[in-house]
Design an enzyme around this catalytic site. Structure first.
Site, PDB file in Angstrom:
ATOM      1  N   HIS A  87       0.869  -1.182   0.000  1.00  0.00           N
ATOM      2  CA  HIS A  87       0.000   0.000   0.000  1.00  0.00           C
ATOM      3  C   HIS A  87       0.904   1.230   0.000  1.00  0.00           C
ATOM      4  O   HIS A  87       1.069   1.907   1.017  1.00  0.00           O
ATOM      5  CB  HIS A  87      -0.947  -0.045   1.203  1.00  0.00           C
ATOM      6  CG  HIS A  87      -1.912  -1.185   1.128  1.00  0.00           C
ATOM      7  ND1 HIS A  87      -3.124  -1.093   0.475  1.00  0.00           N
ATOM      8  CD2 HIS A  87      -1.816  -2.463   1.562  1.00  0.00           C
ATOM      9  CE1 HIS A  87      -3.756  -2.256   0.539  1.00  0.00           C
ATOM     10  NE2 HIS A  87      -2.972  -3.102   1.193  1.00  0.00           N
ATOM     11  N   GLY A 113      -5.733   1.755   5.080  1.00  0.00           N
ATOM     12  CA  GLY A 113      -6.368   1.594   6.377  1.00  0.00           C
ATOM     13  C   GLY A 113      -7.362   2.679   6.711  1.00  0.00           C
ATOM     14  O   GLY A 113      -7.995   3.264   5.846  1.00  0.00           O
ATOM     15  N   GLU A 133      -9.532   1.991   9.440  1.00  0.00           N
ATOM     16  CA  GLU A 133     -10.673   1.306  10.049  1.00  0.00           C
ATOM     17  C   GLU A 133     -10.988   1.800  11.456  1.00  0.00           C
ATOM     18  O   GLU A 133     -12.053   1.522  11.994  1.00  0.00           O
ATOM     19  CB  GLU A 133     -10.421  -0.211  10.084  1.00  0.00           C
ATOM     20  CG  GLU A 133     -10.500  -0.896   8.724  1.00  0.00           C
ATOM     21  CD  GLU A 133      -9.145  -1.016   8.046  1.00  0.00           C
ATOM     22  OE1 GLU A 133      -9.020  -1.847   7.126  1.00  0.00           O
ATOM     23  OE2 GLU A 133      -8.209  -0.274   8.427  1.00  0.00           O
ATOM     24  N   THR A 138      -9.251  -0.927   1.848  1.00  0.00           N
ATOM     25  CA  THR A 138     -10.575  -0.576   2.356  1.00  0.00           C
ATOM     26  C   THR A 138     -10.989   0.828   1.929  1.00  0.00           C
ATOM     27  O   THR A 138     -12.134   1.062   1.550  1.00  0.00           O
ATOM     28  CB  THR A 138     -10.573  -0.632   3.898  1.00  0.00           C
ATOM     29  OG1 THR A 138      -9.946  -1.828   4.332  1.00  0.00           O
ATOM     30  CG2 THR A 138     -11.982  -0.590   4.438  1.00  0.00           C
ATOM     31  N   TYR A 179     -10.962  -2.637  -2.617  1.00  0.00           N
ATOM     32  CA  TYR A 179     -11.843  -3.674  -2.071  1.00  0.00           C
ATOM     33  C   TYR A 179     -13.200  -3.672  -2.780  1.00  0.00           C
ATOM     34  O   TYR A 179     -13.906  -4.685  -2.784  1.00  0.00           O
ATOM     35  CB  TYR A 179     -12.116  -3.402  -0.588  1.00  0.00           C
ATOM     36  CG  TYR A 179     -11.090  -3.905   0.395  1.00  0.00           C
ATOM     37  CD1 TYR A 179      -9.787  -4.216   0.020  1.00  0.00           C
ATOM     38  CD2 TYR A 179     -11.431  -4.061   1.739  1.00  0.00           C
ATOM     39  CE1 TYR A 179      -8.866  -4.652   0.932  1.00  0.00           C
ATOM     40  CE2 TYR A 179     -10.509  -4.506   2.668  1.00  0.00           C
ATOM     41  CZ  TYR A 179      -9.230  -4.793   2.271  1.00  0.00           C
ATOM     42  OH  TYR A 179      -8.312  -5.239   3.187  1.00  0.00           O
ATOM     43  N   ARG A 235     -15.814  -5.960   5.219  1.00  0.00           N
ATOM     44  CA  ARG A 235     -15.480  -4.667   4.636  1.00  0.00           C
ATOM     45  C   ARG A 235     -15.624  -4.677   3.115  1.00  0.00           C
ATOM     46  O   ARG A 235     -15.489  -3.628   2.472  1.00  0.00           O
ATOM     47  CB  ARG A 235     -14.048  -4.281   5.004  1.00  0.00           C
ATOM     48  CG  ARG A 235     -13.828  -4.037   6.486  1.00  0.00           C
ATOM     49  CD  ARG A 235     -12.344  -3.973   6.817  1.00  0.00           C
ATOM     50  NE  ARG A 235     -11.718  -5.287   6.652  1.00  0.00           N
ATOM     51  CZ  ARG A 235     -10.399  -5.499   6.719  1.00  0.00           C
ATOM     52  NH1 ARG A 235      -9.575  -4.475   6.904  1.00  0.00           N
ATOM     53  NH2 ARG A 235      -9.922  -6.713   6.572  1.00  0.00           N
ATOM     54  N   HIS A 289      -3.441 -13.374   1.675  1.00  0.00           N
ATOM     55  CA  HIS A 289      -3.777 -13.558   3.095  1.00  0.00           C
ATOM     56  C   HIS A 289      -4.225 -14.990   3.386  1.00  0.00           C
ATOM     57  O   HIS A 289      -5.033 -15.230   4.290  1.00  0.00           O
ATOM     58  CB  HIS A 289      -4.868 -12.581   3.551  1.00  0.00           C
ATOM     59  CG  HIS A 289      -4.641 -11.158   3.151  1.00  0.00           C
ATOM     60  ND1 HIS A 289      -3.410 -10.549   3.229  1.00  0.00           N
ATOM     61  CD2 HIS A 289      -5.509 -10.212   2.667  1.00  0.00           C
ATOM     62  CE1 HIS A 289      -3.515  -9.293   2.808  1.00  0.00           C
ATOM     63  NE2 HIS A 289      -4.775  -9.066   2.444  1.00  0.00           N
ATOM     64  N   ASP A 329       2.275  -6.896   2.238  1.00  0.00           N
ATOM     65  CA  ASP A 329       1.136  -6.066   2.647  1.00  0.00           C
ATOM     66  C   ASP A 329       1.663  -4.806   3.337  1.00  0.00           C
ATOM     67  O   ASP A 329       1.065  -4.305   4.290  1.00  0.00           O
ATOM     68  CB  ASP A 329       0.186  -6.833   3.562  1.00  0.00           C
ATOM     69  CG  ASP A 329      -1.245  -6.288   3.510  1.00  0.00           C
ATOM     70  OD1 ASP A 329      -1.532  -5.449   2.639  1.00  0.00           O
ATOM     71  OD2 ASP A 329      -2.064  -6.693   4.356  1.00  0.00           O
TER      72      ASP A 329
END
Length: 390
Positions: free
Chosen positions: A64, A69, A71, A100, A131, A164, A225, A286
């Site tokens: 990324h 993020g 969240e 996300t 996503y 999500r 993942h 990640d």
């Protein structure tokens, strides 16, 4: 300027013994027996490797790079990646993605960050989308993005089995895969659909549904993942044995490791013991992603940040666990390059890009070259990002 590395213990990734490697203008010119290359009449930087391992630069299929993020609210948006986070870890190629957040993080910013890192010396690509479904794109269409924007090599990180995600159906995912596949064919790119797999119901089932009900093969999907839980790992093993490729996440969240998550090293060992070919396993960092922890009701209870350096850490850990050097290289470099369609990456041979890592005795990067440019020397960065503080 030519650069000549003498007396390197060369892994292409296959072990070939002590060799000299000559490169210039970003590419590898020649590989030869020690002492057989003569450049005495030409300006040349020479380095004696003294038998240390020379390997291809690591290829990270999920970073990324522009941050991710959020969240836990605006203050939990993770920072963007800096150049030396990759180069000091021997990572010479990264693929950027959104996750996300596709509102305050956007594809235009992701592409700009990829261009910036490229200007600083790294090789960069991106996925279109995030996503979400319907997929957000730069030009209004997945196939157009892939054909008209050089750095776009696939779709991702589209989410399945995650609260999500957009809870898309198999027909919807099939249409995404079809557009990515056609875009890849027409542009000569990998055209994969890079899939974020959460810990929700179904796991990888939707990928198998698409493959069994359409003409889209399993190999179109690149799920990551897969070490999230033992149940998902078993699904991943079956997916790989059926012809798919699975990706394990090197960055680890201490909270989830204490519950269901499996370390990347243990996941690799389990998959290999189950008969999964090395060629069907990759690792990604990640990097700069948020690594959230949710309770049973989906409420955030903790948050950590992914690290690009985790890829090199797992590489060393695999070798420490008895995995052969060439297999560890394949899973952290060669396989991802092949799957993503990056023909000049992930291997050392004449005509390939001069993305090289000379390891020290602890298997840590001592010298790193990105497209022939020295980025790290004696374990210290020679090149820093434009706004990095020395």
């Amino acid at each position: 300027m030519l650069t000549l590395i003498r007396n390197a213990n060369l892994f292409t990734p296959a072990p070939v013994g002590i060799r000299d490697v000559l490169f210039s203008n970003g590419g590898i010119i020649a590989i030869a027996s020690p002492g057989s290359l003569s450049v005495s009449s030409l300006p040349c930087d020479e380095l004696d490797a003294n038998g240390r391992a020379l390997i291809p630069g690591l290829v990270d299929p999920l970073v990324h790079i522009s941050g991710g993020g959020g969240e836990g609210g605006f203050h939990t948006r993770t920072p963007e990646m800096q150049l030396t986070e990759a180069t000091l870890a021997g990572v010479t190629t990264v693929v950027g993605a959104l996750g996300t957040d596709a509102v305050s993080r956007c594809l235009e910013d992701l592409l700009a960050k990829a261009q910036a890192l490229s200007n600083e010396g790294l090789t960069t690509y991106i996925y279109t989308g995030s996503y979400e479904y319907p997929v957000k794109t730069l030009t209004g269409d997945i196939t157009r993005d892939m054909m008209l924007i050089d750095k776009v090599i696939g779709v991702g990180e589209i989410a399945i089995a995650d609260h999500r995600g957009s809870q898309l159906s198999a027909p919807e995912l099939a249409r995404v895969a079809s557009q990515a596949r056609v875009g890849g064919m027409l542009s000569g790119k990998g055209g994969v659909v890079f899939v974020h797999v959460g810990d929700g119901k179904g796991g990888l089932d939707i990928l198998s549904d698409v493959a069994s009900t359409t003409d889209i093969p399993l190999s179109q999907f690149y799920p990551t993942h897969i070490n999230r839980s033992q149940a998902l790992l078993e699904q991943g093993v079956a997916f790989a044995l059926a012809g798919g490729v699975i990706d394990f996440t090197a960055s680890e969240n201490s909270a989830t490791l204490n519950s269901d998550e499996i370390s990347a090293i243990d996941a690799v060992k389990h998959a290999l013991a189950a008969g999964v070919p090395v060629s069907h396993i990759t690792l990604s960092s990640d990097g700069n992603a948020s690594l959230p922890v949710f309770d049973a009701d989906g409420r955030l209870t903790g948050l950590e940040v992914g690290r690009v350096g985790s890829l090199a850490q797992v590489f060393r850990g695999l070798i420490g666990e008895g995995i052969a050097m060439d297999d560890a290289i394949a899973m952290t470099s060669t396989n991802a390059a092949r799957i993503l369609g990056l023909a000049t990456k992930g291997a050392i041979s004449e005509g390939k890009d001069a993305d090289l890592v000379l390891l020290n005795d602890q298997l840590k990067p001592d010298f790193v070259w990105c497209r022939g440019k020295t980025m790290v020397a004696n374990g210290q960065p020679l090149v820093r990002g434009t706004f990095e503080i020395a």
